[in-house]
Design a protein around this motif. Structure first.
Motif, PDB file in Angstrom:
ATOM      1  N   MET A  19       0.840  -1.191   0.000  1.00 39.32           N
ATOM      2  CA  MET A  19       0.000   0.000   0.000  1.00 39.32           C
ATOM      3  C   MET A  19       0.882   1.251   0.000  1.00 39.32           C
ATOM      4  SD  MET A  19      -3.094   1.003   2.645  1.00 39.32           S
ATOM      5  CE  MET A  19      -4.130  -0.345   2.079  1.00 39.32           C
ATOM      6  N   LEU A  20       0.507   2.231  -0.816  1.00 35.51           N
ATOM      7  CA  LEU A  20       1.309   3.442  -0.954  1.00 35.51           C
ATOM      8  C   LEU A  20       0.841   4.549  -0.004  1.00 35.51           C
ATOM      9  CD1 LEU A  20       1.554   3.626  -4.856  1.00 35.51           C
ATOM     10  CD2 LEU A  20       3.207   2.642  -3.249  1.00 35.51           C
ATOM     11  N   VAL A  21       1.771   5.421   0.328  1.00 29.95           N
ATOM     12  CA  VAL A  21       1.467   6.547   1.220  1.00 29.95           C
ATOM     13  C   VAL A  21       0.335   7.400   0.671  1.00 29.95           C
ATOM     14  CG1 VAL A  21       2.373   8.745   2.104  1.00 29.95           C
ATOM     15  CG2 VAL A  21       3.742   6.656   2.296  1.00 29.95           C
ATOM     16  N   GLU A  22       0.317   7.633  -0.635  1.00 28.83           N
ATOM     17  CA  GLU A  22      -0.698   8.500  -1.228  1.00 28.83           C
ATOM     18  C   GLU A  22      -2.115   7.949  -1.060  1.00 28.83           C
ATOM     19  OE1 GLU A  22       0.145   8.982  -5.338  1.00 28.83           O
ATOM     20  OE2 GLU A  22      -0.295   6.895  -5.876  1.00 28.83           O
ATOM     21  N   GLU A  23      -2.231   6.654  -0.784  1.00 36.79           N
ATOM     22  CA  GLU A  23      -3.536   6.037  -0.599  1.00 36.79           C
ATOM     23  C   GLU A  23      -4.115   6.289   0.786  1.00 36.79           C
ATOM     24  OE1 GLU A  23      -3.894   1.924  -2.177  1.00 36.79           O
ATOM     25  OE2 GLU A  23      -1.776   2.139  -2.672  1.00 36.79           O
ATOM     26  N   VAL A  24      -3.275   6.633   1.743  1.00 30.48           N
ATOM     27  CA  VAL A  24      -3.756   6.786   3.127  1.00 30.48           C
ATOM     28  C   VAL A  24      -3.474   8.157   3.733  1.00 30.48           C
ATOM     29  CG1 VAL A  24      -3.554   4.325   3.567  1.00 30.48           C
ATOM     30  CG2 VAL A  24      -1.618   5.803   4.060  1.00 30.48           C
ATOM     31  N   MET A  25      -2.648   8.964   3.084  1.00 28.13           N
ATOM     32  CA  MET A  25      -2.299  10.266   3.660  1.00 28.13           C
ATOM     33  C   MET A  25      -3.481  11.238   3.609  1.00 28.13           C
ATOM     34  SD  MET A  25      -0.022  11.968   0.591  1.00 28.13           S
ATOM     35  CE  MET A  25      -0.793  12.619  -0.902  1.00 28.13           C
ATOM     36  N   LYS A  26      -3.447  12.220   4.503  1.00 27.91           N
ATOM     37  CA  LYS A  26      -4.424  13.301   4.467  1.00 27.91           C
ATOM     38  C   LYS A  26      -3.868  14.408   3.573  1.00 27.91           C
ATOM     39  CE  LYS A  26      -6.591  12.641   8.989  1.00 27.91           C
ATOM     40  NZ  LYS A  26      -5.888  11.409   9.379  1.00 27.91           N
ATOM     41  N   THR A  27      -4.684  14.877   2.648  1.00 23.64           N
ATOM     42  CA  THR A  27      -4.209  15.911   1.721  1.00 23.64           C
ATOM     43  C   THR A  27      -4.576  17.325   2.187  1.00 23.64           C
ATOM     44  OG1 THR A  27      -6.223  15.602   0.396  1.00 23.64           O
ATOM     45  CG2 THR A  27      -4.271  14.374  -0.275  1.00 23.64           C
ATOM     46  N   LYS A  28      -5.514  17.413   3.123  1.00 29.51           N
ATOM     47  CA  LYS A  28      -5.853  18.720   3.676  1.00 29.51           C
ATOM     48  C   LYS A  28      -4.959  18.951   4.884  1.00 29.51           C
ATOM     49  CE  LYS A  28      -9.636  21.544   5.444  1.00 29.51           C
ATOM     50  NZ  LYS A  28     -11.081  21.593   5.826  1.00 29.51           N
ATOM     51  N   VAL A  29      -3.956  19.789   4.709  1.00 27.27           N
ATOM     52  CA  VAL A  29      -2.953  20.001   5.750  1.00 27.27           C
ATOM     53  C   VAL A  29      -2.975  21.460   6.205  1.00 27.27           C
ATOM     54  CG1 VAL A  29      -0.549  19.703   6.406  1.00 27.27           C
ATOM     55  CG2 VAL A  29      -1.524  18.277   4.589  1.00 27.27           C
ATOM     56  N   HIS A  30      -3.051  21.667   7.501  1.00 24.18           N
ATOM     57  CA  HIS A  30      -2.996  23.010   8.065  1.00 24.18           C
ATOM     58  C   HIS A  30      -1.530  23.359   8.322  1.00 24.18           C
ATOM     59  CE1 HIS A  30      -7.347  23.042   8.615  1.00 24.18           C
ATOM     60  NE2 HIS A  30      -7.239  21.821   9.093  1.00 24.18           N
ATOM     61  N   THR A  31      -1.092  24.467   7.771  1.00 25.05           N
ATOM     62  CA  THR A  31       0.316  24.857   7.877  1.00 25.05           C
ATOM     63  C   THR A  31       0.454  26.260   8.445  1.00 25.05           C
ATOM     64  OG1 THR A  31       0.383  25.802   5.644  1.00 25.05           O
ATOM     65  CG2 THR A  31       0.861  23.434   5.860  1.00 25.05           C
ATOM     66  N   LEU A  32       1.691  26.580   8.831  1.00 28.77           N
ATOM     67  CA  LEU A  32       2.036  27.930   9.270  1.00 28.77           C
ATOM     68  C   LEU A  32       3.385  28.294   8.657  1.00 28.77           C
ATOM     69  CD1 LEU A  32       1.103  27.802  13.080  1.00 28.77           C
ATOM     70  CD2 LEU A  32      -0.132  29.021  11.275  1.00 28.77           C
ATOM     71  N   THR A  33       3.697  29.573   8.689  1.00 26.37           N
ATOM     72  CA  THR A  33       5.013  30.029   8.246  1.00 26.37           C
ATOM     73  C   THR A  33       5.887  30.225   9.476  1.00 26.37           C
ATOM     74  OG1 THR A  33       4.532  32.397   8.392  1.00 26.37           O
ATOM     75  CG2 THR A  33       3.879  31.258   6.355  1.00 26.37           C
ATOM     76  N   PRO A  34       7.198  30.242   9.322  1.00 24.98           N
ATOM     77  CA  PRO A  34       8.086  30.360  10.489  1.00 24.98           C
ATOM     78  C   PRO A  34       7.904  31.655  11.274  1.00 24.98           C
ATOM     79  CG  PRO A  34       9.307  30.550   8.424  1.00 24.98           C
ATOM     80  CD  PRO A  34       7.955  30.054   8.079  1.00 24.98           C
ATOM     81  N   ASP A  35       7.347  32.689  10.636  1.00 26.69           N
ATOM     82  CA  ASP A  35       7.175  33.967  11.325  1.00 26.69           C
ATOM     83  C   ASP A  35       5.815  34.131  11.985  1.00 26.69           C
ATOM     84  OD1 ASP A  35       9.753  34.869  10.652  1.00 26.69           O
ATOM     85  OD2 ASP A  35       9.060  35.500   8.664  1.00 26.69           O
ATOM     86  N   ASP A  36       4.923  33.163  11.785  1.00 25.12           N
ATOM     87  CA  ASP A  36       3.630  33.227  12.466  1.00 25.12           C
ATOM     88  C   ASP A  36       3.836  33.103  13.974  1.00 25.12           C
ATOM     89  OD1 ASP A  36       1.801  33.556  10.353  1.00 25.12           O
ATOM     90  OD2 ASP A  36       1.930  31.432   9.837  1.00 25.12           O
ATOM     91  N   PRO A  37       2.988  33.755  14.777  1.00 21.50           N
ATOM     92  CA  PRO A  37       3.137  33.686  16.235  1.00 21.50           C
ATOM     93  C   PRO A  37       2.697  32.328  16.781  1.00 21.50           C
ATOM     94  CG  PRO A  37       1.181  34.932  15.671  1.00 21.50           C
ATOM     95  CD  PRO A  37       1.887  34.660  14.377  1.00 21.50           C
ATOM     96  N   ILE A  38       3.246  31.955  17.899  1.00 21.30           N
ATOM     97  CA  ILE A  38       2.914  30.682  18.545  1.00 21.30           C
ATOM     98  C   ILE A  38       1.430  30.587  18.842  1.00 21.30           C
ATOM     99  CG2 ILE A  38       3.265  29.285  20.614  1.00 21.30           C
ATOM    100  CD1 ILE A  38       6.123  30.363  20.743  1.00 21.30           C
ATOM    101  N   ILE A  39       0.814  31.713  19.196  1.00 24.68           N
ATOM    102  CA  ILE A  39      -0.608  31.685  19.535  1.00 24.68           C
ATOM    103  C   ILE A  39      -1.457  31.226  18.345  1.00 24.68           C
ATOM    104  CG2 ILE A  39      -1.063  34.111  18.917  1.00 24.68           C
ATOM    105  CD1 ILE A  39      -2.944  34.170  21.393  1.00 24.68           C
ATOM    106  N   LYS A  40      -0.992  31.485  17.134  1.00 15.59           N
ATOM    107  CA  LYS A  40      -1.727  31.045  15.949  1.00 15.59           C
ATOM    108  C   LYS A  40      -1.702  29.522  15.848  1.00 15.59           C
ATOM    109  CE  LYS A  40      -2.391  32.288  11.086  1.00 15.59           C
ATOM    110  NZ  LYS A  40      -1.896  33.123   9.959  1.00 15.59           N
TER     111      LYS A  40
ATOM    112  N   VAL B  58       2.431  17.910   0.083  1.00 16.34           N
ATOM    113  CA  VAL B  58       1.207  17.446  -0.574  1.00 16.34           C
ATOM    114  C   VAL B  58       0.306  16.660   0.377  1.00 16.34           C
ATOM    115  CG1 VAL B  58       2.197  17.396  -2.891  1.00 16.34           C
ATOM    116  CG2 VAL B  58       2.376  15.361  -1.421  1.00 16.34           C
ATOM    117  N   GLY B  59       0.794  16.367   1.574  1.00 16.66           N
ATOM    118  CA  GLY B  59      -0.025  15.615   2.514  1.00 16.66           C
ATOM    119  C   GLY B  59       0.680  15.411   3.830  1.00 16.66           C
ATOM    120  N   ILE B  60       0.011  14.684   4.717  1.00 15.32           N
ATOM    121  CA  ILE B  60       0.588  14.384   6.027  1.00 15.32           C
ATOM    122  C   ILE B  60       0.110  12.997   6.454  1.00 15.32           C
ATOM    123  CG2 ILE B  60      -1.298  15.366   7.421  1.00 15.32           C
ATOM    124  CD1 ILE B  60       0.910  16.553   9.233  1.00 15.32           C
TER     125      ILE B  60
END
Length: 215
Positions: free
Chosen positions: A1-22, A115-117
C-alpha cells in the motif's frame, strides 16, 4: 500500500514567522496534533507538535505579562530538520521510520512541496486494514519449515475449501529459526473444517487450539 492512498491531503500549515498563539488556535480549532511549517514555496522547513506549543504556553499561575511569549515566532519552537516521505513510498516501510525515529507524524513531499501528512493514527488504521482485523474473520496460525515454496503449498489447502482470505502474514518462529509461522485470516466464523484439512495435510496448527484436536 502506498502513502498516497492513506495520507491526508488537507494540511494546516504555518510560516516560520507566524506567532505561537496562531499554532495554539489551529490545534484547538481543528483537533490536530502537528503543524508543518512551510516557506514561501510550500516546502517543509520545520514542524511543531501540540506538546511544543503546550510547553511554550504560559501557565495559568504565571503573570499576565508572560502571555507575551505566545507572540514569539513559531520558528523559535519548531523542530528542524524534518523527516519527510514521498507519496509513492510504501506504508510498510514508513512504519519503520515511525518506530526507529520515535516520531508520530511525517509530512509528505513531492517535488519539494508539501502534498499531505501521515500520522501515527493513520498508520495504525492502515495496519488494521492490512491485517484484516477490521472484518469478521477467524485467524489460523500454521507452523511450517522455513524454506521456499511453503506459502503456495499451504494456500492450496485453503483453496480447496474456497474460503475468502482477508490477509496473510508471515513471521519467524522464535524457538527455532528452521521454522516460520504463516498467519491467515479467513472470512468465516467456523474455521474447524479448514483446520481439519490442514492437519490431514500434515501441517501443525498453532492457533486456534481446538479441544480434542492435536497437532
Amino acid at each position: 500500500m502506498l502513502v498516497e492512498e492513506v495520507m491526508k491531503t488537507k494540511v494546516h500549515t504555518l510560516t516560520p514567522d507566524d506567532p505561537i498563539i496562531k499554532a495554539l488556535q489551529l490545534l484547538h480549532e481543528h483537533h490536530i496534533r502537528h503543524i508543518p511549517i512551510v516557506d514561501e514555496s510550500y516546502c517543509v522547513i520545520g514542524i511543531v507538535s501540540d506538546r511544543d506549543v503546550r510547553d511554550a504556553s504560559p501557565s495559568i499561575l504565571d503573570e499576565p505579562s508572560e502571555s507575551e511569549q505566545l507572540k514569539s515566532p513559531i520558528h523559535s519552537i519548531m523542530t528542524t530538520p524534518v523527516t519527510t516521505v514521498h507519496p509513492l513510498d510504501f506504508v510498510e516501510e514508513v512504519a519503520s521510520i515511525f518506530y526507529e525515529q520515535e516520531i508520530a507524524c511525517v509530512p509528505v513531499m513531492r517535488n519539494d512541496k508539501l502534498v499531505g501528512i501521515l500520522t501515527e493514527k493513520d498508520m495504525l488504521h492502515t495496519m488494521i486494514q492490512l491485517t484484516g482485523t477490521h472484518v469478521q474473520s477467524s485467524q489460523i496460525e500454521v507452523k511450517v519449515l522455513n524454506k521456499p515454496g511453503m506459502l503456495p503449498q499451504v494456500m492450496q489447502v485453503f483453496g480447496k475449501r474456497k474460503v475468502n482470505i482477508s490477509s496473510v502474514l508471515i513471521y519467524p518462529y522464535k524457538p527455532d529459526a528452521n521454522y516460520k509461522i504463516i498467519v491467515i485470516r479467513i472470512q468465516t466464523m467456523n474455521p474447524l473444517p479448514t483446520i481439519k484439512d490442514l492437519k490431514e495435510s500434515g501441517y501443525e496448527v498453532l492457533w486456534p487450539k481446538m479441544p480434542g484436536m492435536t497437532s
